[in-house]
Motif scaffolding. Structure first.
Motif, PDB file in Angstrom:
ATOM      1  N   MET A  84       0.842  -1.205   0.000  1.00 21.75           N
ATOM      2  CA  MET A  84       0.000   0.000   0.000  1.00 21.75           C
ATOM      3  C   MET A  84       0.874   1.250   0.000  1.00 21.75           C
ATOM      4  O   MET A  84       0.639   2.198  -0.758  1.00 21.75           O
ATOM      5  N   ASP A  85       1.903   1.256   0.848  1.00 20.81           N
ATOM      6  CA  ASP A  85       2.817   2.402   0.900  1.00 20.81           C
ATOM      7  C   ASP A  85       3.523   2.595  -0.441  1.00 20.81           C
ATOM      8  O   ASP A  85       3.746   3.724  -0.884  1.00 20.81           O
ATOM      9  N   LYS A  86       3.864   1.488  -1.082  1.00 25.34           N
ATOM     10  CA  LYS A  86       4.526   1.555  -2.383  1.00 25.34           C
ATOM     11  C   LYS A  86       3.607   2.204  -3.415  1.00 25.34           C
ATOM     12  O   LYS A  86       4.037   3.064  -4.205  1.00 25.34           O
ATOM     13  N   LEU A  87       2.331   1.816  -3.408  1.00 22.74           N
ATOM     14  CA  LEU A  87       1.367   2.381  -4.351  1.00 22.74           C
ATOM     15  C   LEU A  87       1.154   3.872  -4.107  1.00 22.74           C
ATOM     16  O   LEU A  87       0.979   4.648  -5.046  1.00 22.74           O
ATOM     17  N   MET A  88       1.167   4.274  -2.827  1.00 22.13           N
ATOM     18  CA  MET A  88       0.954   5.681  -2.500  1.00 22.13           C
ATOM     19  C   MET A  88       2.088   6.561  -3.040  1.00 22.13           C
ATOM     20  O   MET A  88       1.892   7.745  -3.291  1.00 22.13           O
ATOM     21  N   GLY A  89       3.266   5.966  -3.199  1.00 21.89           N
ATOM     22  CA  GLY A  89       4.421   6.755  -3.618  1.00 21.89           C
ATOM     23  C   GLY A  89       4.760   6.639  -5.093  1.00 21.89           C
ATOM     24  O   GLY A  89       5.838   7.070  -5.504  1.00 21.89           O
ATOM     25  N   MET A  90       3.859   6.068  -5.906  1.00 21.90           N
ATOM     26  CA  MET A  90       4.147   5.929  -7.332  1.00 21.90           C
ATOM     27  C   MET A  90       3.060   6.583  -8.176  1.00 21.90           C
ATOM     28  O   MET A  90       1.982   6.908  -7.691  1.00 21.90           O
ATOM     29  N   ASP A  91       3.364   6.765  -9.455  1.00 22.81           N
ATOM     30  CA  ASP A  91       2.394   7.343 -10.382  1.00 22.81           C
ATOM     31  C   ASP A  91       1.211   6.403 -10.539  1.00 22.81           C
ATOM     32  O   ASP A  91       1.377   5.187 -10.691  1.00 22.81           O
ATOM     33  N   THR A  92       0.011   6.947 -10.496  1.00 20.07           N
ATOM     34  CA  THR A  92      -1.197   6.117 -10.572  1.00 20.07           C
ATOM     35  C   THR A  92      -1.310   5.385 -11.910  1.00 20.07           C
ATOM     36  O   THR A  92      -2.003   4.372 -11.995  1.00 20.07           O
ATOM     37  N   ASP A  93      -0.657   5.893 -12.950  1.00 17.65           N
ATOM     38  CA  ASP A  93      -0.699   5.208 -14.244  1.00 17.65           C
ATOM     39  C   ASP A  93       0.001   3.850 -14.181  1.00 17.65           C
ATOM     40  O   ASP A  93      -0.188   3.012 -15.079  1.00 17.65           O
ATOM     41  N   LEU A  94       0.824   3.637 -13.164  1.00 17.65           N
ATOM     42  CA  LEU A  94       1.549   2.374 -13.022  1.00 17.65           C
ATOM     43  C   LEU A  94       0.838   1.402 -12.091  1.00 17.65           C
ATOM     44  O   LEU A  94       1.302   0.271 -11.907  1.00 17.65           O
ATOM     45  N   TRP A  95      -0.260   1.833 -11.482  1.00 14.56           N
ATOM     46  CA  TRP A  95      -0.947   0.995 -10.506  1.00 14.56           C
ATOM     47  C   TRP A  95      -1.346  -0.377 -11.079  1.00 14.56           C
ATOM     48  O   TRP A  95      -1.061  -1.408 -10.464  1.00 14.56           O
ATOM     49  N   ASP A  96      -2.016  -0.380 -12.229  1.00 14.60           N
ATOM     50  CA  ASP A  96      -2.531  -1.638 -12.780  1.00 14.60           C
ATOM     51  C   ASP A  96      -1.416  -2.662 -12.973  1.00 14.60           C
ATOM     52  O   ASP A  96      -1.561  -3.838 -12.595  1.00 14.60           O
ATOM     53  N   MET A  97      -0.311  -2.227 -13.545  1.00 13.82           N
ATOM     54  CA  MET A  97       0.811  -3.132 -13.794  1.00 13.82           C
ATOM     55  C   MET A  97       1.366  -3.687 -12.488  1.00 13.82           C
ATOM     56  O   MET A  97       1.632  -4.892 -12.368  1.00 13.82           O
ATOM     57  N   GLU A  98       1.543  -2.823 -11.479  1.00  9.34           N
ATOM     58  CA  GLU A  98       2.112  -3.255 -10.207  1.00  9.34           C
ATOM     59  C   GLU A  98       1.155  -4.177  -9.447  1.00  9.34           C
ATOM     60  O   GLU A  98       1.583  -5.152  -8.831  1.00  9.34           O
ATOM     61  N   ILE A  99      -0.137  -3.856  -9.494  1.00  7.41           N
ATOM     62  CA  ILE A  99      -1.125  -4.681  -8.789  1.00  7.41           C
ATOM     63  C   ILE A  99      -1.215  -6.060  -9.429  1.00  7.41           C
ATOM     64  O   ILE A  99      -1.260  -7.087  -8.740  1.00  7.41           O
TER      65      ILE A  99
END
Length: 353
Positions: free
Chosen positions: A280-295
């Motif tokens: 969760m902390d990692k997602l908060m600190g990255m660009d939202t456009d990268l969320w889908d790939m990381e999740i």
């Protein structure tokens, strides 16, 4: 139960209307903004227009934050009523602080209309007198708050301008949309240099006003950049609040001595954060456009001890309950951070469908 249902009363403020969102993209194509379109030219729209009926006609009054452009819902009227009751019972010297924390709501014509409606339906003459006195006191208080708020907004505008300038290409000074990862990192670095106490309602009001002005002027690329400012702000604010929440766990261990609480915290620190919390902390600190790939990548390793959709949803829910719901009701900070987490939940559920 889905997180949206659990937090329906808050997300009602973010209804699916055609209002602007911190995630809605104006144009899918890349665009270039000349450096002559400096955000400094927009600073005149950051002032709060409180005089007579000018609020709704001002760039600030015509908010581009999702859910700020429509008639209030039943839930929002309830929030207004709670705020009116608290202000009515507040001591005169407490009003300036209370008003400054929710200046957009309290200074809106709709808020004063609600006070008038309360006067009409009140059965007690004492309550009628208190509501009438509140309306008069608010006018004086708002005038005093706005006089100092305008100076603050000038400071906040300089801070927002620093972040936006970081989005410009170093060599040409142009704004290239979509932004590169280097420009997004530069924007995040610029925001982190701003004191968290200065990332307040004035800061968000400034971004909102610039976004509205850019939208009216047809500067779609600048709107996207300002959306990124709000996204970066929300992620960093939530991540910071989560750290502060963990630091205060000792006080929340009910029925235990402080030494026992310290022991619990020490054990948790030794074990390290749970996978879902760390992700969760990692997602908060990255660009939202990268969320889908990381999740997707994280869910693919769930059988090997990775994060599951359920554990991540639970972490978001815990953050919403402990952090966002603790913010001032109706504040822009609450709206922006709630929409940010709502988008995360939508992405998680979509990828898990």
């Amino acid at each position: 139960m889905k997180l949206q249902s659990f937090l329906f009363f808050l997300f009602a403020a973010l209804s699916e209307t055609d209002a602007f969102s911190i995630y809605r993209h104006c144009s899918p194509r890349a665009s270039t903004l000349s450096s002559s379109l400096s955000p400094s030219s927009l600073t005149t729209s950051t002032r709060l227009a409180m005089e007579s009926g000018n609020f709704e006609q001002s760039p600030t009054g015509q908010s581009r934050i999702h859910g700020n452009q429509r008639e209030p819902t039943i839930q929002e009227l309830s929030i207004m009523d709670d705020m009116i009751t608290k202000l009515m019972k507040a001591k005169p010297y407490e009003l300036p602080t209370a008003v400054s924390k929710a200046i957009r709501v309290v200074s809106s014509p709709r808020f004063f209309m609600r006070i008038a409606e309360r006067v009409d339906i009140a059965t007690s003459e004492v309550e009628k007198a208190q509501l009438s006195a509140l309306a008069s006191n608010l006018v004086t208080t708002i005038e005093a708050v706005v006089s100092t708020t305008e100076d603050k907004l000038d400071d906040r505008a300089r801070g927002v301008e620093t972040i936006v300038k970081a989005a410009a290409e170093p060599g040409s000074g142009e704004f290239l949309v979509p932004l590169s990862s280097e420009r997004l990192d530069a924007m995040r670095t610029a925001l982190k240099k701003i004191d968290p106490l200065d990332q307040d309602e004035g800061f968000l009001t400034t971004v909102d006003a610039w976004m509205n002005k850019s939208h009216l002027d047809g500067l779609d690329g600048m709107v996207v950049i300002l959306q990124k400012v709000l996204q970066i702000y929300a992620g960093e604010a939530i991540k910071r609040a989560r750290v502060e929440l963990q630091a205060n766990v000792g006080a929340a261990v009910s029925g235990e001595t402080q030494s026992k609480a310290d022991s619990v915290i020490s054990q948790e620190e030794t074990l390290g954060p749970k996978p879902a919390a760390a992700f969760m902390d990692k997602l908060m600190g990255m660009d939202t456009d990268l969320w889908d790939m990381e999740i997707k990548k994280e869910f693919a390793t769930s059988k090997d001890g990775g994060v599951t959709s359920q554990s991540l949803i639970s972490e978001v829910q815990r953050t919403m309950e402990a952090v966002v719901l603790g913010l001032e009701n109706g504040s822009m900070a609450q709206r922006v951070q709630a929409e940010f987490l709502k988008e995360l939940v939508t992405r998680i559920e979509k990828l898990n469908a």
